[in-house]
Design a protein around this motif. Structure first.
Motif, mmCIF file in Angstrom:
data_model
loop_
_atom_site.group_PDB
_atom_site.id
_atom_site.type_symbol
_atom_site.label_atom_id
_atom_site.label_comp_id
_atom_site.label_asym_id
_atom_site.label_seq_id
_atom_site.Cartn_x
_atom_site.Cartn_y
_atom_site.Cartn_z
ATOM 1 N N SER A 278 48.200 25.425 42.799
ATOM 2 C CA SER A 278 48.370 26.624 43.608
ATOM 3 C C SER A 278 47.715 27.836 42.961
ATOM 4 C CB SER A 278 49.869 26.909 43.803
ATOM 5 O OG SER A 278 50.455 27.285 42.567
ATOM 6 N N ASP A 279 47.546 28.889 43.756
ATOM 7 C CA ASP A 279 46.973 30.133 43.236
ATOM 8 C C ASP A 279 47.805 30.682 42.082
ATOM 9 O OD1 ASP A 279 45.023 29.970 45.150
ATOM 10 O OD2 ASP A 279 45.950 31.405 46.522
ATOM 11 N N ALA A 280 49.130 30.608 42.217
ATOM 12 C CA ALA A 280 50.012 31.165 41.183
ATOM 13 C C ALA A 280 49.911 30.385 39.880
ATOM 14 C CB ALA A 280 51.454 31.174 41.685
ATOM 15 N N GLU A 281 49.751 29.070 39.983
ATOM 16 C CA GLU A 281 49.561 28.282 38.770
ATOM 17 C C GLU A 281 48.203 28.588 38.141
ATOM 18 O OE1 GLU A 281 51.467 24.036 39.145
ATOM 19 O OE2 GLU A 281 50.636 24.639 41.078
ATOM 20 N N TRP A 282 47.196 28.747 38.993
ATOM 21 C CA TRP A 282 45.842 29.007 38.515
ATOM 22 C C TRP A 282 45.750 30.334 37.765
ATOM 23 C CZ3 TRP A 282 40.929 27.615 37.605
ATOM 24 C CH2 TRP A 282 39.931 28.596 37.624
ATOM 25 N N ASP A 283 46.322 31.390 38.344
ATOM 26 C CA ASP A 283 46.150 32.707 37.723
ATOM 27 C C ASP A 283 47.255 33.053 36.718
ATOM 28 O OD1 ASP A 283 48.378 33.556 39.216
ATOM 29 O OD2 ASP A 283 47.159 34.468 40.788
#
Length: 236
Positions: A174-179
């Protein structure tokens, strides 16, 4: 409906509701409901489908890695899946858990596995029968695990791969895991692999039908992110 005519390299990895419906009484076909909970299975499922107690097939000793060969052998046999069984997996999660179990079976050398394209949504929308009862008793079978280590990359292998020009590392999270804004995934550190490209897995799925997007569209999405056939791809 997306079909083999859409140009997939391996259309045999997928199947459709019509094929599954035609094989519901086939003793050599086992359908696996990969719902996250038993409650979801009890609310309705494909007739005869067994619910997986662990739809990620994780090793219970660490809950991180895939089951050991002995554990998965017992797991498969408890579901009536032997060396000659055709397995069909489906879910209501855009293929997420169904594809995971497809991968686990292939890792253990059982390539006769198909993902129901569109999953539970395709089954219901196609007017196929729904059941609320127990699955048929599992057959007495023998499953022989043959682990293919090429399906898994070690940490050291990935670190070396990051230094190579003909490699792309694909972060499907997910975006949150990525950033790094997500802090509830039990990771010791936040962030992502240096140099990785980010493309969350569900961008390859049709959000309405839960089917895989047509092959040409998937290829374009991957190409736009630098994930091309001339490179070895590592995903996580």
């Amino acid at each position: 409906m997306t079909t083999a005519a859409d140009g997939y390299a391996h259309p045999e990895y997928l199947t459709d509701p019509a094929w599954v419906a035609a094989h519901l009484d086939d003793p050599n076909v086992v359908v696996l409901d990969c719902a996250n909970t038993a409650d979801a299975w009890q609310r309705g499922h494909i007739p005869g489908a067994a619910h997986l107690s662990d739809n990620w097939a994780k090793n219970p000793d660490d809950r991180q890695h895939v089951m050991t060969p002995e554990q998965f052998k017992a797991y498969a046999e408890s579901l009536g899946i032997g060396d000659d069984t055709t397995v069909v997996t489906y879910d209501h999660a855009q293929g997420l858990t169904a594809a995971r179990i497809w991968w686990v079976f292939n890792y253990y050398g059982h390539g006769n596995v198909k993902v129901l394209n569109g999953g539970w949504r395709a089954w219901v929308n196609g007017g196929q029968p729904i059941d609320f009862g127990r699955p048929r008793p599992p057959a007495s079978v023998t499953f022989t695990p043959r682990a293919d280590e090429s399906f898994i990359a070690s940490g050291d292998e990935l670190k070396e791969a990051c230094t190579l020009d003909n490699v792309v590392v694909w972060d499907v999270r997910s975006d949150a895991e990525w950033d790094g804004t997500a802090e509830n995934y039990r990771n010791k550190r936040i962030g992502h692999v240096t140099g990785a490209v980010h493309l969350e897995w569900f961008h390859l799925m049709d959000r309405n039908t839960h089917e895989f997007k047509p092959a040409a569209e998937i290829r374009q999405i991957l190409t736009d992110h630098g994930i091309t056939p001339d490179k070895t791809a590592y995903s996580y």
